[in-house]
Design a protein around this motif. Structure first.
Motif, PDB file in Angstrom:
ATOM      1  N   ALA A 185       0.633  -1.088   0.234  1.00  8.98           N
ATOM      2  CA  ALA A 185      -0.100   0.585   0.302  1.00  8.98           C
ATOM      3  C   ALA A 185       0.467   1.345  -0.266  1.00  8.98           C
ATOM      4  O   ALA A 185       0.414   1.897  -0.837  1.00  8.98           O
ATOM      5  N   PHE A 186       2.013   1.529   0.914  1.00  9.66           N
ATOM      6  CA  PHE A 186       2.448   2.261   0.567  1.00  9.66           C
ATOM      7  C   PHE A 186       3.855   2.436   0.213  1.00  9.66           C
ATOM      8  O   PHE A 186       4.462   3.800  -0.384  1.00  9.66           O
ATOM      9  N   THR A 187       3.555   1.730  -1.480  1.00  8.16           N
ATOM     10  CA  THR A 187       4.703   2.067  -2.148  1.00  8.16           C
ATOM     11  C   THR A 187       4.136   2.592  -3.206  1.00  8.16           C
ATOM     12  O   THR A 187       4.322   2.749  -3.717  1.00  8.16           O
ATOM     13  N   ALA A 188       2.359   3.171  -3.654  1.00 13.31           N
ATOM     14  CA  ALA A 188       2.231   3.986  -4.106  1.00 13.31           C
ATOM     15  C   ALA A 188       2.577   5.071  -3.759  1.00 13.31           C
ATOM     16  O   ALA A 188       2.310   5.917  -4.441  1.00 13.31           O
ATOM     17  N   THR A 189       2.656   5.398  -2.805  1.00 18.05           N
ATOM     18  CA  THR A 189       3.093   6.564  -2.058  1.00 18.05           C
ATOM     19  C   THR A 189       4.447   7.180  -2.429  1.00 18.05           C
ATOM     20  O   THR A 189       4.220   8.065  -2.627  1.00 18.05           O
ATOM     21  N   ILE A 190       5.467   6.323  -2.223  1.00 12.90           N
ATOM     22  CA  ILE A 190       6.641   6.549  -2.311  1.00 12.90           C
ATOM     23  C   ILE A 190       6.220   6.585  -4.510  1.00 12.90           C
ATOM     24  O   ILE A 190       7.717   7.568  -4.668  1.00 12.90           O
TER      25      ILE A 190
END
Length: 246
Positions: A185-190
């Protein structure tokens, strides 16, 4: 080749990949097909909705400027204009006619042709400034394509993170899937923040700087050609145009 841009691009990759490795996530932690679709494809979709096709195509052509910017040698341009003014004072404006065909810059060639044709100085200024401002506006609009993408990408990264967390919530009964799901999920933020701050916004700002430099050079050309048409002293022309260099 712009070495600073090349070094910056390499350091951006090193910072992102190296940081992921040093933090223990590894290269695999940076890859997520879902995040790529949401952020990268979504950002392209958003910018296509707000941009006309000619502007978007111009933006794609201008990307090369980041690593190979247009040459701007103000000193050489000033020297050329001063040489032309000297020729014009000795041989008249028609003495410059042979120089028109030698110009690789259409803007400079058009302006010089008007000087040779004896067009009134104010008419030369009006026509060249209309072309100058029109081209500058088109190029700035193209540069802002990357600026717009840099604004959309972080937001789409947040959307990707939320969608990923929603998927995690559906698997609360299976703790073994929670860690992997949250990381994905947080890969998208990166993707969103990284693309915006390490690529899109810097590219947009670099292109705007180059467009402004090109506009400044053409303003200098207009002033020089007008001075030749008015028959000013070459020394005075050189002194006036030197202000653009400094």
């Amino acid at each position: 080749m712009d070495r600073l841009s090349l070094i910056g691009a390499v350091l951006a990759i090193v910072a992102l990949v190296g940081g992921s490795i040093l933090k223990g996530s590894g290269l695999s932690g940076l890859w997520s097909p879902a995040a790529f679709v949401i952020v990268i494809v979504g950002t392209i979709a958003a910018i296509l909705l707000q941009t006309s096709m000619p502007t978007f195509m111009r933006a794609l052509k201008m990307v090369a400027w980041v690593f190979k910017p247009p040459a701007h040698d103000h000193a050489a341009v000033i020297a050329q204009i001063v040489e032309w003014s000297t020729t014009a004072r000795k041989q008249g404006l028609l003495g410059l006619e042979a120089q028109v065909a030698l110009q690789s810059d259409p803007f400079l060639g058009k302006g010089l042709q008007m000087v040779v044709d004896g067009v009134e100085p104010e008419s030369i200024r009006q026509m060249l400034e209309i072309e100058l401002h029109g081209q500058s506006a088109r190029d700035l609009a193209a540069a802002k394509v990357f600026e717009g993408m840099g604004i959309y990408a972080p937001t789409l990264g947040i959307i990707g993170a939320v969608l990923g967390l929603m998927a995690v919530m559906k698997n609360l009964a299976d703790p073994s899937k929670l860690g992997h799901g949250i990381a994905a999920a947080f890969t998208a933020t990166i993707y969103g923040i990284g693309a915006a701050n390490l690529a899109l916004l810097p590219v947009g700002n670099k292109l705007k700087t180059l467009v402004n430099a090109q506009t400044l050079e053409r303003e200098m050309i207009v002033e020089g050609l007008i001075a030749i048409a008015q028959g000013e002293n070459p020394r005075n022309i050189e002194a006036r145009l030197s202000g653009y260099v400094h």
